[in-house]
Design a protein around this motif. Structure first.
Motif, PDB file in Angstrom:
ATOM      1  N   ARG A 245      30.475  57.669  35.604  1.00 33.56           N
ATOM      2  CA  ARG A 245      31.073  58.909  35.080  1.00 33.56           C
ATOM      3  C   ARG A 245      32.106  59.488  36.039  1.00 33.56           C
ATOM      4  NH1 ARG A 245      26.493  62.111  31.534  1.00 33.56           N
ATOM      5  NH2 ARG A 245      25.379  60.253  30.822  1.00 33.56           N
ATOM      6  N   GLU A 246      32.025  59.099  37.310  1.00 33.24           N
ATOM      7  CA  GLU A 246      33.022  59.570  38.266  1.00 33.24           C
ATOM      8  C   GLU A 246      34.201  58.615  38.382  1.00 33.24           C
ATOM      9  OE1 GLU A 246      31.143  60.240  42.006  1.00 33.24           O
ATOM     10  OE2 GLU A 246      29.573  61.561  41.173  1.00 33.24           O
ATOM     11  N   GLY A 270      26.289  60.122  26.250  1.00 31.35           N
ATOM     12  CA  GLY A 270      27.266  60.708  27.156  1.00 31.35           C
ATOM     13  C   GLY A 270      27.932  59.694  28.055  1.00 31.35           C
ATOM     14  N   THR A 271      27.597  58.403  27.917  1.00 21.46           N
ATOM     15  CA  THR A 271      28.187  57.335  28.724  1.00 21.46           C
ATOM     16  C   THR A 271      29.685  57.262  28.460  1.00 21.46           C
ATOM     17  OG1 THR A 271      26.141  56.062  28.620  1.00 21.46           O
ATOM     18  CG2 THR A 271      28.137  54.868  29.180  1.00 21.46           C
ATOM     19  N   PRO A 272      30.504  57.079  29.493  1.00 22.83           N
ATOM     20  CA  PRO A 272      31.959  56.975  29.266  1.00 22.83           C
ATOM     21  C   PRO A 272      32.315  55.777  28.381  1.00 22.83           C
ATOM     22  CG  PRO A 272      31.469  57.301  31.602  1.00 22.83           C
ATOM     23  CD  PRO A 272      30.162  57.019  30.927  1.00 22.83           C
ATOM     24  N   LEU A 273      33.231  56.005  27.474  1.00 20.56           N
ATOM     25  CA  LEU A 273      33.789  54.961  26.619  1.00 20.56           C
ATOM     26  C   LEU A 273      35.293  54.916  26.877  1.00 20.56           C
ATOM     27  CD1 LEU A 273      31.973  55.742  23.233  1.00 20.56           C
ATOM     28  CD2 LEU A 273      31.420  53.921  24.868  1.00 20.56           C
ATOM     29  N   VAL A 274      35.781  53.790  27.375  1.00 17.64           N
ATOM     30  CA  VAL A 274      37.199  53.647  27.687  1.00 17.64           C
ATOM     31  C   VAL A 274      37.899  53.014  26.477  1.00 17.64           C
ATOM     32  CG1 VAL A 274      38.897  52.615  29.230  1.00 17.64           C
ATOM     33  CG2 VAL A 274      36.688  53.389  30.134  1.00 17.64           C
ATOM     34  N   VAL A 275      38.858  53.747  25.931  1.00 18.44           N
ATOM     35  CA  VAL A 275      39.536  53.314  24.707  1.00 18.44           C
ATOM     36  C   VAL A 275      41.031  53.212  24.979  1.00 18.44           C
ATOM     37  CG1 VAL A 275      39.980  53.860  22.286  1.00 18.44           C
ATOM     38  CG2 VAL A 275      37.804  54.507  23.323  1.00 18.44           C
ATOM     39  N   PRO A 276      41.674  52.075  24.685  1.00 22.19           N
ATOM     40  CA  PRO A 276      43.122  51.986  24.867  1.00 22.19           C
ATOM     41  C   PRO A 276      43.845  53.012  24.007  1.00 22.19           C
ATOM     42  CG  PRO A 276      42.168  49.811  24.490  1.00 22.19           C
ATOM     43  CD  PRO A 276      41.095  50.800  24.209  1.00 22.19           C
TER      44      PRO A 276
END
Length: 280
Positions: A245-246, A270-276
């Protein structure tokens, strides 16, 4: 006794690994510099991995992830800096001793002879030949095959398997080695969705059991969901390291990957999801 077991057993008694203490540094790289073909591939990388945690190595192609994993394993020598395992330098330690302390899954799993699946998994037990743990071989092999869901084709030739099946058999071999440090290079690359999740759950289970796990991943979503810490490599250097998350910050990831992204929060965890970021 197989030729592989003979290789490990003829060297005489070896000190068995002491069970890891959760939170203790199990593996450490300090100011690691590696040159390949006269070109620096790693430049001053420092990383600590503790017993009981999963550390994901991420970064674009050519960032140095696989080289760092190979250096941590002792398979690629450092030009400067060094690696310590169990608090002792890795350099100069004999292969049979290292095989009891760290297990390595390379990107490609290939064999020269048509070994059956169970025989391949059993190769992971070779370092324990001649020790008091040798009697555990059958049970450990069975557990590793069950965990990776390859028991059903135990008798099939390894070279007759699909890429994903081979990847799971190779992981079973690593698990059967029962080393307290696991170094896995892109273990999910050839796998379908179900088995990607299975492999990362295994990583978490091994960490809960006290192992130190380092895994190279391209899928940032998997890294965010399963890793305790993420190390982002960029141009052979450590660009960032810390909890997902950091570390999975839109500016940092966009700069490192040269692709604008958005970082969203999973609606349930709440886990980060990286989306282009894509133009409409």
């Amino acid at each position: 006794m197989s030729a592989l077991k003979s290789l490990f057993s003829v060297r005489g008694p070896r000190a068995l690994p002491v069970p890891p203490v959760p939170g203790q540094v199990a593996l450490e790289a300090s100011e690691l510099r590696v040159e390949l073909g006269g070109r620096p591939v790693l430049d001053g990388v420092g990383l600590q991995v503790r017993a009981g945690e999963v550390v994901a190595l991420v970064g674009p192609n050519g960032a140095g992830k696989s080289t760092l994993l190979a250096a941590l394993a002792g398979d690629v020598p450092a030009n400067s800096g060094g690696v310590r395992i169990d608090g002792r330098p890795l350099a100069g330690r004999p292969a049979p001793e290292l095989a009891l302390r760290r297990a390595v899954l390379p990107q490609q799993a290939s064999l020269s002879f048509p070994f059956a699946v169970e025989e391949v998994v059993r190769m992971g037990r070779a370092p324990w030949a001649g020790t008091v743990r040798e009697d555990e071989d059958d049970a450990v092999v069975a557990d590793a095959m069950a965990a990776t869901e390859v028991t059903g084709f135990a008798g099939r030739p390894f070279d007759a398997l699909s890429g994903g099946e081979r990847a799971r058999v190779a992981l079973a071999r690593v698990l059967a080695q029962r080393a307290p440090v696991l170094l896995l290079d892109e273990p999910t690359a050839a796998l379908d969705l179900r088995h990607q999740e299975l492999v990362l759950r295994i990583c978490r289970e091994r960490a809960r059991a006290g192992d130190a796990v380092v895994v190279v991943l391209h899928d940032l979503g998997l890294a965010a969901a399963y890793a305790d810490r993420v190390a982002v490599l960029h141009g052979g250097r450590l660009a960032a390291e810390g909890p997902p998350r950091e570390v999975l910050d839109a500016e940092l990831i966009g700069r490192v990957y040269r692709q604008p992204v958005e970082v969203l929060a999973h609606p349930r965890s709440g886990t980060p999801l990286v989306v282009p970021r894509r133009d409409p």
